[in-house]
Motif scaffolding. Sequence first.
Motif, PDB file in Angstrom:
ATOM      1  N   VAL A  43       0.860  -1.183   0.000  1.00  0.00           N
ATOM      2  CA  VAL A  43       0.000   0.000   0.000  1.00  0.00           C
ATOM      3  C   VAL A  43       0.895   1.232   0.000  1.00  0.00           C
ATOM      4  O   VAL A  43       1.914   1.265   0.702  1.00  0.00           O
ATOM      5  CB  VAL A  43      -0.922   0.012   1.243  1.00  0.00           C
ATOM      6  N   HIS A  44       0.520   2.224  -0.783  1.00  0.00           N
ATOM      7  CA  HIS A  44       1.265   3.483  -0.824  1.00  0.00           C
ATOM      8  C   HIS A  44       1.357   4.078   0.579  1.00  0.00           C
ATOM      9  O   HIS A  44       0.356   4.134   1.299  1.00  0.00           O
ATOM     10  CB  HIS A  44       0.573   4.464  -1.773  1.00  0.00           C
ATOM     11  N   SER A  45       2.549   4.500   0.977  1.00  0.00           N
ATOM     12  CA  SER A  45       2.781   4.990   2.344  1.00  0.00           C
ATOM     13  C   SER A  45       1.904   6.177   2.724  1.00  0.00           C
ATOM     14  O   SER A  45       1.471   6.296   3.857  1.00  0.00           O
ATOM     15  CB  SER A  45       4.250   5.369   2.514  1.00  0.00           C
ATOM     16  N   GLY A  46       1.649   7.062   1.798  1.00  0.00           N
ATOM     17  CA  GLY A  46       0.875   8.259   2.114  1.00  0.00           C
ATOM     18  C   GLY A  46      -0.589   8.172   1.740  1.00  0.00           C
ATOM     19  O   GLY A  46      -1.244   9.192   1.560  1.00  0.00           O
ATOM     20  N   LEU A  47      -1.114   6.970   1.664  1.00  0.00           N
ATOM     21  CA  LEU A  47      -2.502   6.787   1.222  1.00  0.00           C
ATOM     22  C   LEU A  47      -3.486   7.560   2.085  1.00  0.00           C
ATOM     23  O   LEU A  47      -4.333   8.287   1.582  1.00  0.00           O
ATOM     24  CB  LEU A  47      -2.869   5.302   1.221  1.00  0.00           C
ATOM     25  N   TRP A  48      -3.370   7.454   3.389  1.00  0.00           N
ATOM     26  CA  TRP A  48      -4.343   8.093   4.275  1.00  0.00           C
ATOM     27  C   TRP A  48      -4.044   9.574   4.478  1.00  0.00           C
ATOM     28  O   TRP A  48      -4.958  10.364   4.741  1.00  0.00           O
ATOM     29  CB  TRP A  48      -4.415   7.362   5.613  1.00  0.00           C
ATOM     30  N   ASP A  49      -2.796   9.988   4.321  1.00  0.00           N
ATOM     31  CA  ASP A  49      -2.459  11.415   4.448  1.00  0.00           C
ATOM     32  C   ASP A  49      -2.825  12.182   3.185  1.00  0.00           C
ATOM     33  O   ASP A  49      -3.422  13.262   3.255  1.00  0.00           O
ATOM     34  CB  ASP A  49      -0.956  11.589   4.729  1.00  0.00           C
ATOM     35  N   ALA A  50      -2.453  11.643   2.042  1.00  0.00           N
ATOM     36  CA  ALA A  50      -2.717  12.318   0.773  1.00  0.00           C
ATOM     37  C   ALA A  50      -4.143  12.090   0.287  1.00  0.00           C
ATOM     38  O   ALA A  50      -4.662  12.863  -0.516  1.00  0.00           O
ATOM     39  CB  ALA A  50      -1.732  11.834  -0.288  1.00  0.00           C
ATOM     40  N   GLY A  51      -4.755  11.006   0.740  1.00  0.00           N
ATOM     41  CA  GLY A  51      -6.122  10.709   0.328  1.00  0.00           C
ATOM     42  C   GLY A  51      -6.189   9.897  -0.958  1.00  0.00           C
ATOM     43  O   GLY A  51      -7.261   9.469  -1.360  1.00  0.00           O
ATOM     44  N   ILE A  52      -5.064   9.699  -1.596  1.00  0.00           N
ATOM     45  CA  ILE A  52      -5.026   8.932  -2.831  1.00  0.00           C
ATOM     46  C   ILE A  52      -3.711   8.165  -2.895  1.00  0.00           C
ATOM     47  O   ILE A  52      -2.674   8.665  -2.438  1.00  0.00           O
ATOM     48  CB  ILE A  52      -5.210   9.836  -4.074  1.00  0.00           C
ATOM     49  N   GLY A  53      -3.762   6.956  -3.426  1.00  0.00           N
ATOM     50  CA  GLY A  53      -2.548   6.166  -3.534  1.00  0.00           C
ATOM     51  C   GLY A  53      -2.816   4.834  -4.204  1.00  0.00           C
ATOM     52  O   GLY A  53      -3.940   4.512  -4.566  1.00  0.00           O
ATOM     53  N   THR A  54      -1.764   4.075  -4.346  1.00  0.00           N
ATOM     54  CA  THR A  54      -1.824   2.813  -5.060  1.00  0.00           C
ATOM     55  C   THR A  54      -1.762   1.630  -4.104  1.00  0.00           C
ATOM     56  O   THR A  54      -1.018   1.654  -3.134  1.00  0.00           O
ATOM     57  CB  THR A  54      -0.640   2.716  -6.046  1.00  0.00           C
ATOM     58  N   VAL A  55      -2.538   0.617  -4.414  1.00  0.00           N
ATOM     59  CA  VAL A  55      -2.457  -0.668  -3.734  1.00  0.00           C
ATOM     60  C   VAL A  55      -1.988  -1.659  -4.792  1.00  0.00           C
ATOM     61  O   VAL A  55      -2.524  -1.692  -5.902  1.00  0.00           O
ATOM     62  CB  VAL A  55      -3.827  -1.104  -3.170  1.00  0.00           C
ATOM     63  N   CYS A  56      -0.963  -2.442  -4.476  1.00  0.00           N
ATOM     64  CA  CYS A  56      -0.405  -3.411  -5.420  1.00  0.00           C
ATOM     65  C   CYS A  56      -0.469  -4.813  -4.843  1.00  0.00           C
ATOM     66  O   CYS A  56      -0.103  -5.025  -3.688  1.00  0.00           O
ATOM     67  CB  CYS A  56       1.051  -3.093  -5.737  1.00  0.00           C
TER      68      CYS A  56
END
Length: 120
Positions: A43-56
């Motif tokens: 999971v992208h490290s900044g998913l919850w801070d940035a609000g958007i990110g990648t899950v692989c």
Amino acid sequence: MVLSQKDQQRKKLKKQQKRKQHTQQKSSQLISWASWPIDQSRVHSGLWDAGIGTVCILRRSPSSRFVVGHYLIDVWGLGLKDAFVQEVDPTFLQHQLSQQPMQEQTPAYCKALIIAASEY
């Protein structure tokens, strides 16, 4: 050059058959990939801070190649924005993963994120 109606129908039918064959090939390939074991889930490290990110989700083939499912998730609003599958070799995969700040997570956590985002 103007095609007759019969020629247009023949051309349209040929195009539909070609598309159907291509879709069937891709479907069978995806089914075979789904049987490969999950090697990593990230999971992208900044998913919850940035609000958007990648899950692989990374799956390893018996021949040590990888298939990576990429899911772009917007946790603040739009849910699942994009998804695609990519077959890669191990050296390209290591390079790709080193370029992105990602944390390893359990497959269950990643699956829950993807399903929740797709239901949004």
